[in-house]
Each structure stands twice: as structure tokens, then as C-alpha cells.
Write a protein that holds these residues in place. Sequence first.
Motif, PDB file in Angstrom:
ATOM      1  N   MET A 124       0.890  -1.246  -0.002  1.00  0.00           N
ATOM      2  CA  MET A 124       0.000   0.137  -0.051  1.00  0.00           C
ATOM      3  C   MET A 124       0.629   1.198  -0.077  1.00  0.00           C
ATOM      4  O   MET A 124       1.894   1.400   0.614  1.00  0.00           O
ATOM      5  CB  MET A 124      -1.079  -0.043   1.367  1.00  0.00           C
ATOM      6  CG  MET A 124      -1.713   1.121   1.382  1.00  0.00           C
ATOM      7  SD  MET A 124      -2.873   1.021   2.741  1.00  0.00           S
ATOM      8  CE  MET A 124      -3.522   2.797   2.770  1.00  0.00           C
ATOM      9  N   LYS A 125       0.305   2.152  -0.683  1.00  0.00           N
ATOM     10  CA  LYS A 125       1.197   3.567  -0.883  1.00  0.00           C
ATOM     11  C   LYS A 125       1.147   4.256   0.349  1.00  0.00           C
ATOM     12  O   LYS A 125       0.125   4.244   0.790  1.00  0.00           O
ATOM     13  CB  LYS A 125       0.804   4.337  -2.163  1.00  0.00           C
ATOM     14  CG  LYS A 125       1.708   5.488  -2.424  1.00  0.00           C
ATOM     15  CD  LYS A 125       1.072   6.197  -3.718  1.00  0.00           C
ATOM     16  CE  LYS A 125       1.943   7.343  -3.838  1.00  0.00           C
ATOM     17  NZ  LYS A 125       1.903   8.322  -2.865  1.00  0.00           N
ATOM     18  N   SER A 126       2.263   4.643   0.966  1.00  0.00           N
ATOM     19  CA  SER A 126       2.222   5.354   2.155  1.00  0.00           C
ATOM     20  C   SER A 126       2.238   6.995   1.947  1.00  0.00           C
ATOM     21  O   SER A 126       2.727   7.354   1.080  1.00  0.00           O
ATOM     22  CB  SER A 126       3.478   4.968   3.164  1.00  0.00           C
ATOM     23  OG  SER A 126       3.834   5.861   4.084  1.00  0.00           O
ATOM     24  N   THR A 127       1.258   7.566   2.761  1.00  0.00           N
ATOM     25  CA  THR A 127       1.285   9.013   2.880  1.00  0.00           C
ATOM     26  C   THR A 127       2.038   9.626   4.314  1.00  0.00           C
ATOM     27  O   THR A 127       1.523  10.790   4.567  1.00  0.00           O
ATOM     28  CB  THR A 127       0.037   9.503   2.417  1.00  0.00           C
ATOM     29  OG1 THR A 127      -1.035   9.241   3.203  1.00  0.00           O
ATOM     30  CG2 THR A 127      -0.191   9.211   0.983  1.00  0.00           C
ATOM     31  N   THR A 128       2.525   8.569   5.028  1.00  0.00           N
ATOM     32  CA  THR A 128       2.885   9.280   6.331  1.00  0.00           C
ATOM     33  C   THR A 128       3.778  10.361   6.371  1.00  0.00           C
ATOM     34  O   THR A 128       3.516  11.175   7.182  1.00  0.00           O
ATOM     35  CB  THR A 128       3.370   7.877   7.148  1.00  0.00           C
ATOM     36  OG1 THR A 128       4.843   7.372   6.260  1.00  0.00           O
ATOM     37  CG2 THR A 128       2.812   6.590   7.192  1.00  0.00           C
ATOM     38  N   GLU A 129       4.477  10.581   5.446  1.00  0.00           N
ATOM     39  CA  GLU A 129       5.341  11.643   5.271  1.00  0.00           C
ATOM     40  C   GLU A 129       4.588  13.016   5.355  1.00  0.00           C
ATOM     41  O   GLU A 129       4.982  14.030   5.920  1.00  0.00           O
ATOM     42  CB  GLU A 129       6.214  11.761   4.094  1.00  0.00           C
ATOM     43  CG  GLU A 129       7.473  12.055   4.240  1.00  0.00           C
ATOM     44  CD  GLU A 129       8.380  11.989   3.126  1.00  0.00           C
ATOM     45  OE1 GLU A 129       9.592  12.488   2.941  1.00  0.00           O
ATOM     46  OE2 GLU A 129       8.053  11.294   2.003  1.00  0.00           O
ATOM     47  N   SER A 130       3.321  12.866   4.734  1.00  0.00           N
ATOM     48  CA  SER A 130       2.601  14.320   4.774  1.00  0.00           C
ATOM     49  C   SER A 130       1.605  14.212   5.844  1.00  0.00           C
ATOM     50  O   SER A 130       0.447  14.793   5.746  1.00  0.00           O
ATOM     51  CB  SER A 130       2.102  14.418   3.461  1.00  0.00           C
ATOM     52  OG  SER A 130       1.109  13.507   2.999  1.00  0.00           O
ATOM     53  N   PHE A 131       1.895  13.727   6.865  1.00  0.00           N
ATOM     54  CA  PHE A 131       0.750  13.568   8.233  1.00  0.00           C
ATOM     55  C   PHE A 131       0.252  14.786   8.631  1.00  0.00           C
ATOM     56  O   PHE A 131      -0.979  14.930   8.794  1.00  0.00           O
ATOM     57  CB  PHE A 131       1.429  12.787   9.533  1.00  0.00           C
ATOM     58  CG  PHE A 131       0.637  12.341  10.330  1.00  0.00           C
ATOM     59  CD1 PHE A 131      -0.669  11.721  10.453  1.00  0.00           C
ATOM     60  CD2 PHE A 131       0.812  13.558  11.599  1.00  0.00           C
ATOM     61  CE1 PHE A 131      -1.513  11.641  11.587  1.00  0.00           C
ATOM     62  CE2 PHE A 131       0.058  13.366  12.746  1.00  0.00           C
ATOM     63  CZ  PHE A 131      -1.280  12.848  12.608  1.00  0.00           C
ATOM     64  N   GLY A 132       1.219  15.916   8.529  1.00  0.00           N
ATOM     65  CA  GLY A 132       0.581  16.983   9.083  1.00  0.00           C
ATOM     66  C   GLY A 132      -0.438  17.604   8.031  1.00  0.00           C
ATOM     67  O   GLY A 132      -1.583  18.034   8.650  1.00  0.00           O
ATOM     68  N   LYS A 133      -0.141  17.454   6.895  1.00  0.00           N
ATOM     69  CA  LYS A 133      -1.321  18.080   5.927  1.00  0.00           C
ATOM     70  C   LYS A 133      -2.409  16.893   5.803  1.00  0.00           C
ATOM     71  O   LYS A 133      -3.655  17.641   5.867  1.00  0.00           O
ATOM     72  CB  LYS A 133      -0.602  17.961   4.470  1.00  0.00           C
ATOM     73  CG  LYS A 133      -1.712  18.375   3.378  1.00  0.00           C
ATOM     74  CD  LYS A 133      -0.910  18.653   1.929  1.00  0.00           C
ATOM     75  CE  LYS A 133      -1.909  18.748   0.959  1.00  0.00           C
ATOM     76  NZ  LYS A 133      -3.148  18.126   1.189  1.00  0.00           N
ATOM     77  N   ASN A 134      -2.265  15.670   6.071  1.00  0.00           N
ATOM     78  CA  ASN A 134      -3.327  14.670   6.108  1.00  0.00           C
ATOM     79  C   ASN A 134      -4.366  15.223   7.431  1.00  0.00           C
ATOM     80  O   ASN A 134      -5.478  15.088   7.272  1.00  0.00           O
ATOM     81  CB  ASN A 134      -2.778  13.557   6.256  1.00  0.00           C
ATOM     82  CG  ASN A 134      -1.927  12.815   5.255  1.00  0.00           C
ATOM     83  OD1 ASN A 134      -1.744  13.525   4.291  1.00  0.00           O
ATOM     84  ND2 ASN A 134      -1.189  11.937   5.645  1.00  0.00           N
ATOM     85  N   ALA A 135      -3.509  15.482   8.596  1.00  0.00           N
ATOM     86  CA  ALA A 135      -4.404  15.715   9.630  1.00  0.00           C
ATOM     87  C   ALA A 135      -5.050  17.036   9.610  1.00  0.00           C
ATOM     88  O   ALA A 135      -6.539  17.251   9.795  1.00  0.00           O
ATOM     89  CB  ALA A 135      -3.629  15.918  10.780  1.00  0.00           C
ATOM     90  N   ARG A 136      -4.584  18.140   8.863  1.00  0.00           N
ATOM     91  CA  ARG A 136      -5.117  19.334   8.616  1.00  0.00           C
ATOM     92  C   ARG A 136      -6.334  19.234   7.733  1.00  0.00           C
ATOM     93  O   ARG A 136      -7.792  19.641   7.805  1.00  0.00           O
ATOM     94  CB  ARG A 136      -4.348  20.392   8.061  1.00  0.00           C
ATOM     95  CG  ARG A 136      -3.560  21.063   9.004  1.00  0.00           C
ATOM     96  CD  ARG A 136      -2.781  22.301   8.766  1.00  0.00           C
ATOM     97  NE  ARG A 136      -1.603  21.980   7.599  1.00  0.00           N
ATOM     98  CZ  ARG A 136      -0.396  21.508   7.716  1.00  0.00           C
ATOM     99  NH1 ARG A 136      -0.054  21.304   8.915  1.00  0.00           N
ATOM    100  NH2 ARG A 136       0.008  21.216   6.849  1.00  0.00           N
ATOM    101  N   ASP A 137      -6.110  18.497   6.528  1.00  0.00           N
ATOM    102  CA  ASP A 137      -7.285  18.023   5.556  1.00  0.00           C
ATOM    103  C   ASP A 137      -8.528  17.182   6.405  1.00  0.00           C
ATOM    104  O   ASP A 137      -9.622  17.825   6.259  1.00  0.00           O
ATOM    105  CB  ASP A 137      -6.926  17.106   4.701  1.00  0.00           C
ATOM    106  CG  ASP A 137      -5.876  18.016   3.574  1.00  0.00           C
ATOM    107  OD1 ASP A 137      -5.874  19.173   3.789  1.00  0.00           O
ATOM    108  OD2 ASP A 137      -5.276  17.145   2.656  1.00  0.00           O
ATOM    109  N   ALA A 138      -7.953  16.346   7.334  1.00  0.00           N
ATOM    110  CA  ALA A 138      -9.065  15.569   7.889  1.00  0.00           C
ATOM    111  C   ALA A 138      -9.977  16.470   8.883  1.00  0.00           C
ATOM    112  O   ALA A 138     -11.144  16.582   9.116  1.00  0.00           O
ATOM    113  CB  ALA A 138      -8.395  14.461   8.728  1.00  0.00           C
ATOM    114  N   LEU A 139      -9.039  17.388   9.602  1.00  0.00           N
ATOM    115  CA  LEU A 139      -9.830  18.260  10.407  1.00  0.00           C
ATOM    116  C   LEU A 139     -11.017  19.249   9.647  1.00  0.00           C
ATOM    117  O   LEU A 139     -11.889  19.673  10.227  1.00  0.00           O
ATOM    118  CB  LEU A 139      -9.088  19.134  11.254  1.00  0.00           C
ATOM    119  CG  LEU A 139      -8.163  18.550  12.249  1.00  0.00           C
ATOM    120  CD1 LEU A 139      -6.970  19.416  12.805  1.00  0.00           C
ATOM    121  CD2 LEU A 139      -9.001  18.192  13.371  1.00  0.00           C
ATOM    122  N   ALA A 140     -10.799  19.469   8.485  1.00  0.00           N
ATOM    123  CA  ALA A 140     -11.448  20.515   7.733  1.00  0.00           C
ATOM    124  C   ALA A 140     -12.581  19.740   6.728  1.00  0.00           C
ATOM    125  O   ALA A 140     -13.297  20.423   6.139  1.00  0.00           O
ATOM    126  CB  ALA A 140     -10.453  21.290   6.579  1.00  0.00           C
TER     127      ALA A 140
END
Lengths: 466, 222
Positions: free
Chosen positions: A1-17
Amino acid sequence: MKSTTESFGKNARDALADRRLQRSLPVIHEFRRDHERATGALPGYAELKRIGRQIREHSLANVATLLTEFEQTAEAAGARVHWAADAEEARRHVLDICAARDARRVVKAKSMVTEEVGLRAALQEAGYRVWETDIGEYVLQLADEPPGHVVAPALHKGLDEIDELFATAHGTASEGGRSAEQLVEEGSGVLREQHAAADVGITGANFLVAETGSVVLLTNEGNADLATSLPRCHIVVATLEKVVRGLEDASLLWRLLSRAAGQEVTTFTSVLTGPGERGESGGPEAMHIVLVDNGRSDLLGGEFHDALRCVRCGACMDHCPIYESIGGQAYGWVYPGPIGAVVTPGLTNLEESADLPQASTLCGVCEEVCPVDIPLPSMLQKWRRRAVEELPQPARSTWALALWRYFASRPKLYRLATSVVARLLYLLSFGRGTLRRLPLLSGWTASRDLPAPEGQTFQRAWRRRG
Amino acid sequence: MAAARLKVASSRDTILRNAQARVAHLRGQASPSQEERRAVLSALTSGLPSDRTAHFVERARASDAAVSRLSSVSEVPAALADLISGAAEPTVCVPDAGALRDLPWAEAGVRTARAPSSRHDDASAIEAAAGVAESGSLVISAASHDTPQAMLLSGQTVVVLFESAIATTFEDALRAVRSRGLRSRVVFLTGPSRTGDIASRLVIPAQGPRRIHILVVEEDGS
């Protein structure tokens, strides 16, 4: 599975929005109540936890011996065991088995390790028609999304989204507003046809029993049992730490797993030993078991050994305030929540996933609710320490720590500086007790107020107290 | 092909060697003793009432299975005829080669078949190898896929359970099932299928079985 852990900060901000996600996430409060009800209602649960942990510890300490025994007993029962050192080898085994059977259609029940090794994508690339048959996973296949939870993969999907996905995929005319019951009925009908037409059924395993060569599966929907009862070939993909010594170890653990996941007992607890005999409506004549390492044997015996006790109940994520805020997909790989933040750096690499262990308040509830007592907070701290020791740190934190060290190693200067800063922050708060904005600390004050000091340092207040 | 076999063999050996070496210092780890296991099971079942059958029935009903009690296995065809009486031309799949297959189904006006049908009006009749009082689970034990298929695919799954086969715990039931030889399929089935995957709402049934009706037979089936 392709990982996007490196952009966790952005992922979290997107999730909050993400409004839809934020509407769905409060459901984990119900999961917490289910957990409390299912564990609290069982006399002897504390004792069960203690013995469950002991069983898992014993299994891991003897994992090589138990796996060797499992290979012998499973093959004696008619299954064929394959070993996969990494994701590529796991995919290759499954592709080889499908090719040898001249298969075309594959049904696949929910399995986290198959997500980890990217099995569905590999099969589809090779030309197989693959159907996820767990209804939640099927929804995510239609939406082309990874799972967001180890037990409830599509918990972030609302009724209206699923209605739209089904209407598009099945060509059903929907004006919206269909009930969960109607959607389950429609999805089950489609998946029933796929089970009947499939050449190969793929499942994971909750436990592998060395003594008998059995694969134990805990499920609710019936799809895993259909996948192991109708296609001509059953392939099990399982990670090596799932092995336990005997059926009586497995039975104690399946009680723990289902209770911790919020259910007294799962609808199906299936003990599958060998392929079985074909029936009137078909069924497997072959059973293959792919044992996947993919980094786990390197974790054995080390700092993160205890994480391998995990039985994948999802209780740690259900009780995590960070998971509650951002959901599972933001973590960027297969395993979300506190257990994900511990195993992801170990199974992938720390450099790309160093933000995950930071995504914790270290409140400790995850360890309290874990049915096998995995010390998750202390493991998160170990990853944080290793990140500081092994990875280059941002210039701002290096500079700030150097400054703090300079003052902290000079007590008189430290006292003077802290009393000046405490006084200054007090004055800046204008007696409100909090600070809404502060230079250099916008990362904190952008989303919450900073409590202001009361005007003097603790040391000074203590001295005055006499 | 030879190279592929060599690679497979080497992965196995590498994994086992690595695992063995890394846990060498943990080998003294003890498995729970029989006494400890007995103590836990005793604690887990401490609240259970002494009437095992009554508790099984209560737990099975709590799992959304329907339960009826019969005094003899000979009453099964008539009971099943009642259960499907409102259905249009129902067929009952009786997959077992054992006792249920030999019952006088035709006398009760029940049409039987060997293969299951997924028509909602059709049913299947299977025998449970055991019951588990602590959870209300049925233990379906089979060597061939006929029984699991009948259990999963039919519109209504009717399971005959002899009262004498009701055990207190999963472990007791496992022992009973294993004493007759561990079959390839041993399924602990607790209620009809269910899912919470659509907007976290509990939906029963999911993919199968759709409905479960347990006929608890007082007569000893052994």
C-alpha cells in the motif's frame, strides 16, 4: 500500500477540515460504550487479560518453533504453506497460486495484511477481477480509498455517500435516502453473486494454531465463510505473529478480542483445518497459507517486541483523542491510531513516519483499554527519542533546545530569565489568564489559547510560602 | 522454477533463523498452566446459572436467533413444516448424511433437497455438534462444505441441537468436538449474520445466514 505518512501534518489538517469526516467520527463514542459494556459485563475480564497477555508473550517467545509446527500440521491437514519475507514475495505467491489454478475472479474478505502488501492492486494489475466482500471494504473499493479503522474500515463514510456509490456501481436508480438495511441487502446480493462465481477466496487469519494447523477467523457478516466455502481455492494471507500454540490458547484470545472490540462474541468464529471436502455447491479443494514477515521478525525481541502482541481489536484507536479528531486515513498507512503510530515506523521507516509517534497526548487510555496490555505510550516515547537521536531535527527546534540548555545549565540566569518571561506573559495577558496570540508560537495559538503564568515563577512562589 | 523454489526455501529459513535468534533471550517465557486456565474459566463462568440449557436459550435469543424446544428429534420435520408454512413452495436443504437426512420429511409434507437455495422462502436443516451456554453459540462441525453452504446460503437456517450436547464454555465444546476427531470446518455460530459497516448502524442480516431458528431437542441424540 502506498504510504502518505510523510505528509501526516497535511493529512491531519485536511481531515480536520473535512466536514463529512467530522460528522462521522463521533460514532467512536458508541464504540467506547460497546467496549465498556462488553468488557465490564464479563466477570473475570481482568484475569482473562492477564492470561491473554501471557499466551501472546509465550507465543512470541516461541514463534519460530510454533511456526515450524504450524507448517507441519497445516500441511498434514492438506494445506500448502508458503513463506514471504516481504510484500513483493507475498504478492508473488498469491499471483502464482491464482495463475496455476487458471483463476479469473477473486473474492477477498477483510484482511489488514493484504492491504499492507497491496494485494488487490497487484491482482488487478495482473488482470484478475477482484471483489472486496466485507461490505465496508466493498464500499471503500468503490470509493477507491484505504480503510480508516482495523475493525470498521468505512466508519468515516456516511449513508448518503454509500447510497451514491452503490447507485453508481450497481446501476440502481436511487433518489437518495435509502436505509442502511436497504443498502446492506443490495450490497449482499451483489456480493453473493461474486462469491458464487469466484475461482479463489482470499482471507486473513486472526490466529494460526500450531497444534492442529488450523486457521481461526472471527467475523460477523458471513462473507469470510462464503469465501472459504464456495470458491475452489482458499488462500489465507497471515502475518507470522498470529501463531499460537493450541486451540485452547486461541479460544481464550478470541474472547478477549471480541470483547475488546465491543462485542460479546463475533457471529462467526471459524476454525478451518485443511481445505475440506467439496460439497454440492462446490467449495475449496485447495488451501494455501501465505505466512508474511514483512519486517516483523526484525521487531521481535527488541524495543517494540510487545507491539506484536496486538490482536487487532481497534480499542486503542477507539479511545484515542487524536484518532477521534482526524480518523484513520490521515495516519497515511495501513494501521491507524496508537498501535499504528507504533508499528508503522517499525514496519516501514522512521524517517517518513516520524510524525506519527508525535500524534499522541500520551494520556495513557490506549494502554488501559488494550486487552493484551501493550505499553503504547512508552513505545511512542521511544520512537520520539529515536527520531531525535537518528533524524535531522528542524533548525527551529535545534535552536530552541540549544537556547534552553544554555539557560538551564546556569541556574541564576535561568531564574532571572524565567521570572522576567513569567512577568512579561502575565502583563501581556491583561489579567485574562490566557494568551490568544504570541510571536513564534502561532502553531499553538492558532487553534487554542495559551494559559498565561500568574506573574511569578513556581520557585519564587514556593520560597514565599516559607 | 528451481530458482523460485530455492528463493522460497531461503525465505522460510531466513525468517525462522531471524525470529529464533531475536527471541533467544525470551525462551523461558512460560505458557499459562492448566490450573491458571481453569481458574480463569471458572471466573468467567462464575455468574452463569446452573441450568445450562436455559442459559443457552437466553443467550441464543439475545444473539437474535429464534429458539424452540422439542422433546424428540422425530418432531423436527413437523416443527420445520410449521416454520415454513407461510412460504411459497418451500424446499428444505438437508445436507447431512446423518440422522436428520433419515427423518420422515415427506410425511410432514416437507420437500427436501441436497443443495441449498438462496431463495428467501427456502430453508436448510443442519445439526449442531454442540452448543455453548456462555455465549449461546452453535458449533457446526463438518468435513465437507455441504453443511457450511447450507448454513450460509439458505433463506432460513434451522439448526437442531440436542440438549445433551450443550457445553458450558467454548473450551468444553471444543473438547467434545475434538473427541470425535477435528473436522475441517468447525464454526461457532452466534446468531444471524450482521454488519455495522453502513454508517455504523447495526443491520441484521448481512450476507448469511439470514435467519436462525434453533430446535433444542431434549432427547439424547448420542
